[in-house]
Design an enzyme around this catalytic site. Structure first.
Site, PDB file in Angstrom:
ATOM      1  N   ARG A  65       1.341  -4.846  -0.054  1.00  0.00           N
ATOM      2  CA  ARG A  65       1.269  -4.720   1.223  1.00  0.00           C
ATOM      3  C   ARG A  65       2.773  -4.780   1.701  1.00  0.00           C
ATOM      4  O   ARG A  65       3.099  -4.290   2.914  1.00  0.00           O
ATOM      5  CB  ARG A  65       0.745  -6.124   1.909  1.00  0.00           C
ATOM      6  CG  ARG A  65      -0.923  -5.909   1.740  1.00  0.00           C
ATOM      7  CD  ARG A  65      -1.561  -7.278   2.399  1.00  0.00           C
ATOM      8  NE  ARG A  65      -1.152  -8.203   1.811  1.00  0.00           N
ATOM      9  CZ  ARG A  65      -1.726  -8.711   0.715  1.00  0.00           C
ATOM     10  NH1 ARG A  65      -2.601  -8.101  -0.182  1.00  0.00           N
ATOM     11  NH2 ARG A  65      -1.190  -9.935   0.161  1.00  0.00           N
TER      12      ARG A  65
ATOM     13  N   GLU B 210       0.016 -19.593 -10.327  1.00  0.00           N
ATOM     14  CA  GLU B 210      -0.670 -20.984 -10.490  1.00  0.00           C
ATOM     15  C   GLU B 210      -1.224 -21.151 -11.817  1.00  0.00           C
ATOM     16  O   GLU B 210      -1.002 -22.201 -12.426  1.00  0.00           O
ATOM     17  CB  GLU B 210      -1.883 -20.928  -9.284  1.00  0.00           C
ATOM     18  CG  GLU B 210      -2.435 -22.199  -9.120  1.00  0.00           C
ATOM     19  CD  GLU B 210      -3.411 -22.478  -8.024  1.00  0.00           C
ATOM     20  OE1 GLU B 210      -3.585 -21.179  -7.511  1.00  0.00           O
ATOM     21  OE2 GLU B 210      -4.202 -23.186  -8.161  1.00  0.00           O
TER      22      GLU B 210
HETATM   23  P1  AMP Z   1       4.495 -16.362  -3.345  1.00  0.00           P
HETATM   24  O1  AMP Z   1       5.156 -15.946  -4.603  1.00  0.00           O
HETATM   25  O2  AMP Z   1       3.884 -17.673  -3.632  1.00  0.00           O
HETATM   26  O3  AMP Z   1       5.599 -16.431  -2.318  1.00  0.00           O
HETATM   27  O4  AMP Z   1       3.483 -15.360  -2.999  1.00  0.00           O
HETATM   28  C1  AMP Z   1       3.768 -14.339  -2.226  1.00  0.00           C
HETATM   29  C2  AMP Z   1       2.658 -13.169  -2.494  1.00  0.00           C
HETATM   30  O5  AMP Z   1       1.412 -13.494  -2.351  1.00  0.00           O
HETATM   31  C3  AMP Z   1       3.177 -12.118  -1.308  1.00  0.00           C
HETATM   32  O6  AMP Z   1       3.091 -10.975  -1.974  1.00  0.00           O
HETATM   33  C4  AMP Z   1       1.979 -12.222  -0.417  1.00  0.00           C
HETATM   34  O7  AMP Z   1       1.460 -10.932  -0.099  1.00  0.00           O
HETATM   35  C5  AMP Z   1       0.755 -12.985  -1.435  1.00  0.00           C
HETATM   36  N1  AMP Z   1       0.050 -14.296  -0.902  1.00  0.00           N
HETATM   37  C6  AMP Z   1       0.331 -15.437  -0.926  1.00  0.00           C
HETATM   38  N2  AMP Z   1      -0.414 -16.363   0.130  1.00  0.00           N
HETATM   39  C7  AMP Z   1      -1.040 -15.518   0.554  1.00  0.00           C
HETATM   40  C8  AMP Z   1      -2.176 -15.527   1.913  1.00  0.00           C
HETATM   41  N3  AMP Z   1      -2.334 -16.856   2.065  1.00  0.00           N
HETATM   42  N4  AMP Z   1      -2.575 -14.605   2.554  1.00  0.00           N
HETATM   43  C9  AMP Z   1      -2.017 -13.459   2.205  1.00  0.00           C
HETATM   44  N5  AMP Z   1      -1.354 -13.072   1.155  1.00  0.00           N
HETATM   45  C10 AMP Z   1      -0.659 -14.105   0.477  1.00  0.00           C
END
Ligand code: AMP
Length: 180
Positions: free
Chosen positions: A68, A105
């Site tokens: 995205r 996770e």
């Molecule tokens: P992080 O590495 O935990 O910051 O996760 C970021 C990635 O996961 C991004 O590329 C987001 O598009 C996706 N992501 C994480 N949580 C969500 C959520 N609640 N809704 C949509 N996309 C998410």
């Protein structure tokens, strides 16, 4: 733009983003931006707002994170008259790559960038739709720095503040349009 005008636009953007509970797994509220992308006027306003802080900052590359992130990074790169660079999951890029791994996770994931996508000291803006734990963005910073580039800032449409992604990106400039 006035503070009130800005709040009105971010509030309308917030209303269009759809919460999908328990996707992709139980307990996650997925922030679905597809209704926003489908609305030409709102999508346009959002891109202008996301690009605004970086005009005249000498940014020459905008990095979009699969998948995205690509959809936001491309129009932002056009706004900033900068080049566009895709950061992809492992095995997708055809030319020589550098990699960075980050914790999920359960287990780990790897992101890659073409080794000639960013040159030494080039100023880079990193773009994605959601900042959650910050693991993904932090791996992308590592990729830029492995190539000798400078991370000018990180631009996110949405920030899930309760997941404290900023802590993982301490010292970095981060702008997010919408916070939960
Ligand atoms: P992080 O590495 O935990 O910051 O996760 C970021 C990635 O996961 C991004 O590329 C987001 O598009 C996706 N992501 C994480 N949580 C969500 C959520 N609640 N809704 C949509 N996309 C998410």
């Amino acid at each position: 733009m006035s503070e009130t005008g800005l709040t009105e636009i971010t509030e309308s953007i917030k209303k269009i983003i759809r919460d999908v509970p328990d996707f992709p797994k139980k307990g996650i509220i997925f922030k679905d931006i597809t209704p926003l992308l489908a609305d030409h006027a709102m999508f346009g306003k959002m891109i202008k707002l996301m690009a605004e802080p970086y005009r005249n900052r000498g940014i020459t590359k905008v990095l979009g994170i699969e998948a995205r992130g690509f959809l936001l990074a491309a129009p932002i790169a056009m706004e900033l008259k900068a080049g566009l660079v895709p950061v992809r999951k492992t095995g997708k890029l055809p030319y020589k790559t550098v990699s960075a791994s980050y914790a999920l996770e359960y287990g780990r994931d790897t992101l890659q960038i073409h080794e000639d996508a960013v040159t030494k000291d080039e100023k880079v803006l990193i773009v994605d739709d959601v900042l959650a734990t910050g693991g993904t963005a932090s791996a992308v910073c590592e990729l830029v720095e492995k190539l000798g580039g400078k991370v000018a800032a990180i631009a996110m449409l949405i920030e899930l503040e309760f997941l404290k992604g900023r802590a993982k990106l301490a010292g970095r400039e981060i702008n997010s349009l919408i916070k939960y």
